[in-house]
Structures are given as C-alpha cells and as structure tokens.
Design an enzyme around this catalytic site. Structure first.
Site, PDB file in Angstrom:
ATOM      1  CE  LYS A 233      11.336  36.290  47.393  1.00 57.43           C
ATOM      2  NZ  LYS A 233      11.567  37.711  47.697  1.00 57.43           N
TER       3      LYS A 233
ATOM      4  NE  ARG B 230      11.222  45.093  49.643  1.00 55.53           N
ATOM      5  CZ  ARG B 230      11.722  43.907  49.289  1.00 55.53           C
ATOM      6  NH1 ARG B 230      12.191  43.724  48.071  1.00 55.53           N
ATOM      7  NH2 ARG B 230      11.765  42.909  50.149  1.00 55.53           N
TER       8      ARG B 230
ATOM      9  CE1 TYR C 157      12.209  32.868  12.608  1.00 54.58           C
ATOM     10  CE2 TYR C 157      12.691  32.221  14.876  1.00 54.58           C
ATOM     11  CZ  TYR C 157      11.875  32.168  13.754  1.00 54.58           C
ATOM     12  OH  TYR C 157      10.734  31.413  13.788  1.00 54.58           O
TER      13      TYR C 157
ATOM     14  CG  MET D 192       8.207  30.795  21.886  1.00 55.34           C
ATOM     15  SD  MET D 192       6.566  31.194  21.247  1.00 55.34           S
ATOM     16  CE  MET D 192       6.722  32.976  21.028  1.00 55.34           C
TER      17      MET D 192
END
Length: 369
Positions: A35, A135, A264, A312
């Site tokens: 998954k 669950r 930054y 980023m």
C-alpha cells in the site's frame, strides 16, 4: 526537482528480507504489503519483484491500488486489506481482487458482477475480525453469521479470515497482554467456525511487529509491512535491512562570511567564514521542514549538517571540512547507521512509515538487482 535526485532501490535486499521473514515464520505463506506506493518504493516495480521472488500474495489498501497492480500483469492474489465502497465492487470482480469484508453490504454486488466478468470462476473473500483494534472488521459474535452469508452466495468462496493487532509493537505488559487477548479472541472465532463445520483456506493475523514477537500469531500466512522495507518496529537480530536510499548531488557551492545567514527566516548564521553546498531536494520531495537545522547528509563518507530552513526545492548544508565539489553524491537517508528513516523519524517525532511514504513522485525511483 532534479534528475540527479533519486531513490535508489536495491531489489536484492528486498529478496533477502523476504527470505529472512519466511525463515522466522517457519515457511508460513507471505503477504507483502504494498500500500501507499509500496511505502514509497514504487508499487509496480515492488509488485513485480515480489512476484519474481515467489511471494504468496500482495496486500493493498485500496481497490485503485489493486487494479493498478493487476493491469501491470501481476498474477498473484491481490488482497484489498481495507473496506471498499459498494461502487468499487465491479472493479474488484473485473480485476480478480480479493476483498476483505466487515459486513454483508457488498455481497450482492459481488454476485452480480461475478456473473458478468468471471463466468464460472468465483471471487475469494476474507472476513476481517475486529478483535480489539476497533477499526474495521466484524465483531467476533457476528463472524459466524457473516460466514454463512458468504457461503450462501454461489459466486463466492470464503477464502479466509484475518485480524489486525493494536499493540504488537508495544514492549510493556499492557501491550503484550492486549495482543495475547486479541490472539485468544481470534482463536475462539476460528474454533467457533470449525465447530459449525466451516473451514477456510487461509488464516492470517501477524503484522510486522507480530512476525518478530508472537509466534502464536503466524497461522497460515503473515503480512509483512514496514519490516519488509527494512525497519522492524521491534528490536530484532534478524538480518533485515533498508533497501531504499534517497540521494542527490551538490548543485552549487558558495562561500559564506562570518555572521551571514542562510535560507528563509535567518534561523542560522555562520559563526566563522565557511562554505555551503546546495542540494536540489526539499520538502516538496518529502524531506520534512522539521529537519531544518536538525539533520545531516553524507558526502564522500563525511557527515555535514543541514543549515537554515529546508526549502520547497533545496536543502543547504555547511561544508566546513573535507573536499566537496559540485556533482558529488549526497546521501539524504538510507541503509546507513546514522542516516536512515528510523533516525529521521525520531528527529521529527513520527514513525519510519511516514518518512518513507512522504518521498514525492518527482524523486525518480532507480532499481538495481
């Protein structure tokens, strides 16, 4: 970000990890959990390698993941581990997926679509038993009736039952007691089915932690998730290793004067004249911003600290020692004692699973045997 930023995946280590798990579980059937893009490793390539290495089944979270794998030509059973929607029942049947069900809502839909797509063939169904995770899954007292409903459908086969543990990775007595109670409850469900002359082909409960800690949970098959990818959730001496390394290259080197800041927010300033190296990987690629001023990378067998905020698209490191040049290889994390998904997870207060699945799609996966 850059063609030089890659996730290098060593399939020979995957094969070794599978063999080690099979040895631990005394030859129980093996289900590889693929998954979330195979925990970031690439769902199609890991599915193909798993089939090549003789896995018994593949586990996915969604019907969409299962269809994607099946369309790639994979023939082994693909088990959809989580509850799907009724509207997805058609694809389950069309692509011969194996659903795990918590109730009878999808049964009439399987019947309808099996006649359309599979002819005389039958769809194999698992029943999930909720033994305490609360669950998905049917409550223990509901399983017998649900099993009878599956058996009453002419196009369905009750392939098996399974459960999932809530605390198999916990080391304290509360976690151990809870896991043993779950196993006890699961065995009671199995015995209740047998006493009602209902036999199933496959029983599985062991997740990655239970594979390493609870031999009584093995049954017919085990589900290898994070352990398969080299990060056992409990301490072990087993020869299991990570097989993905996230790498990049130095794209630019700059001199920095004492007192100058980088990136930054000016969160780090040089305490002396120094040099910095820019690496084309950032939080858009899955490298958490929480690692700003809180991680190292490896260049030419030396470790260099991340300086300033991770951007980023870029990470900046200080290269105050050694000889570093543009286009030198940079290890972000991987099969390294100091730089790996487990140590990274601890730095940002999460788990290795999240570190792995965060690695973005623009990080090119490169596979080697």
């Amino acid at each position: 970000m850059s063609i030089y930023t890659i996730a290098e995946i060593d399939l020979s280590i995957l094969k070794n990890n599978m063999n080690v798990i099979s040895s631990i579980t005394h030859g129980a059937k093996l289900l590889n959990v693929l998954k979330a893009n195979a925990y970031g490793h690439g769902i199609i390539e890991i599915a193909k390698a798993s089939e090549k290495f003789k896995v018994d089944a593949i586990g996915v979270a969604t019907v969409e993941e299962g269809v994607k794998i099946r369309k790639s030509g994979i023939k082994v059973p693909i088990i959809v581990l989580f509850q799907h929607f009724k509207s997805e029942a058609e694809e389950v049947c069309k692509y011969n997926l194996t659903p795990i069900i918590s109730n009878d809502e999808c049964l009439p839909y399987y019947e309808k679509y099996m006649e359309r797509y599979r002819g005389s063939l039958k769809i194999h169904v698992y029943i999930k038993v909720d033994t305490g995770l609360n669950r998905m899954g049917a409550k223990p007292e509901e399983v017998l009736d649900l099993a009878k409903k599956v058996l009453s459908c002419k196009n369905l086969v009750l392939e098996g039952i399974n459960t999932h543990f809530a605390a198999a990775d916990m080391k304290d007595s509360a976690g151990k007691d809870f896991t043993r109670e779950q196993i006890k409850t699961f065995n009671e469900v199995i015995n209740n089915l047998k006493s009602n002359k209902i036999e199933v082909n496959t029983i599985h409960s062991a997740n990655s932690a239970a594979i390493l800690s609870y031999e009584e949970s093995f049954f017919d098959m085990v589900r290898a998730g994070i352990t398969l990818y080299g990060y056992p959730p409990v301490n072990t001496n087993a020869d299991i290793k990570p097989f993905m390394e996230v790498k990049s290259k130095v794209v630019l080197i700059k001199k920095l004067k004492k007192g100058e800041s980088v990136s930054y927010g000016m969160t780090w300033k040089a305490d002396k004249d120094t040099k910095i190296a820019l690496i084309p990987i950032g939080y858009a690629d899955g490298i958490s911003r929480k690692l700003s001023n809180n991680w190292e990378v490896k260049i030419n067998n030396k470790y260099y600290p991340v300086r300033g905020r991770i951007c980023m698209d870029l990470t900046i490191v200080e290269i105050f020692k050694g000889n570093v040049n543009v286009e030198d290889d940079v290890l972000i994390f991987g099969n390294d004692k100091k730089l790996n998904a487990e140590t990274m997870a601890k730095r940002i207060e999460t788990i290795p699973h999240e570190v792995l699945v965060r690695i973005g799609e623009r990080v090119r996966r490169v596979y080697k045997d």
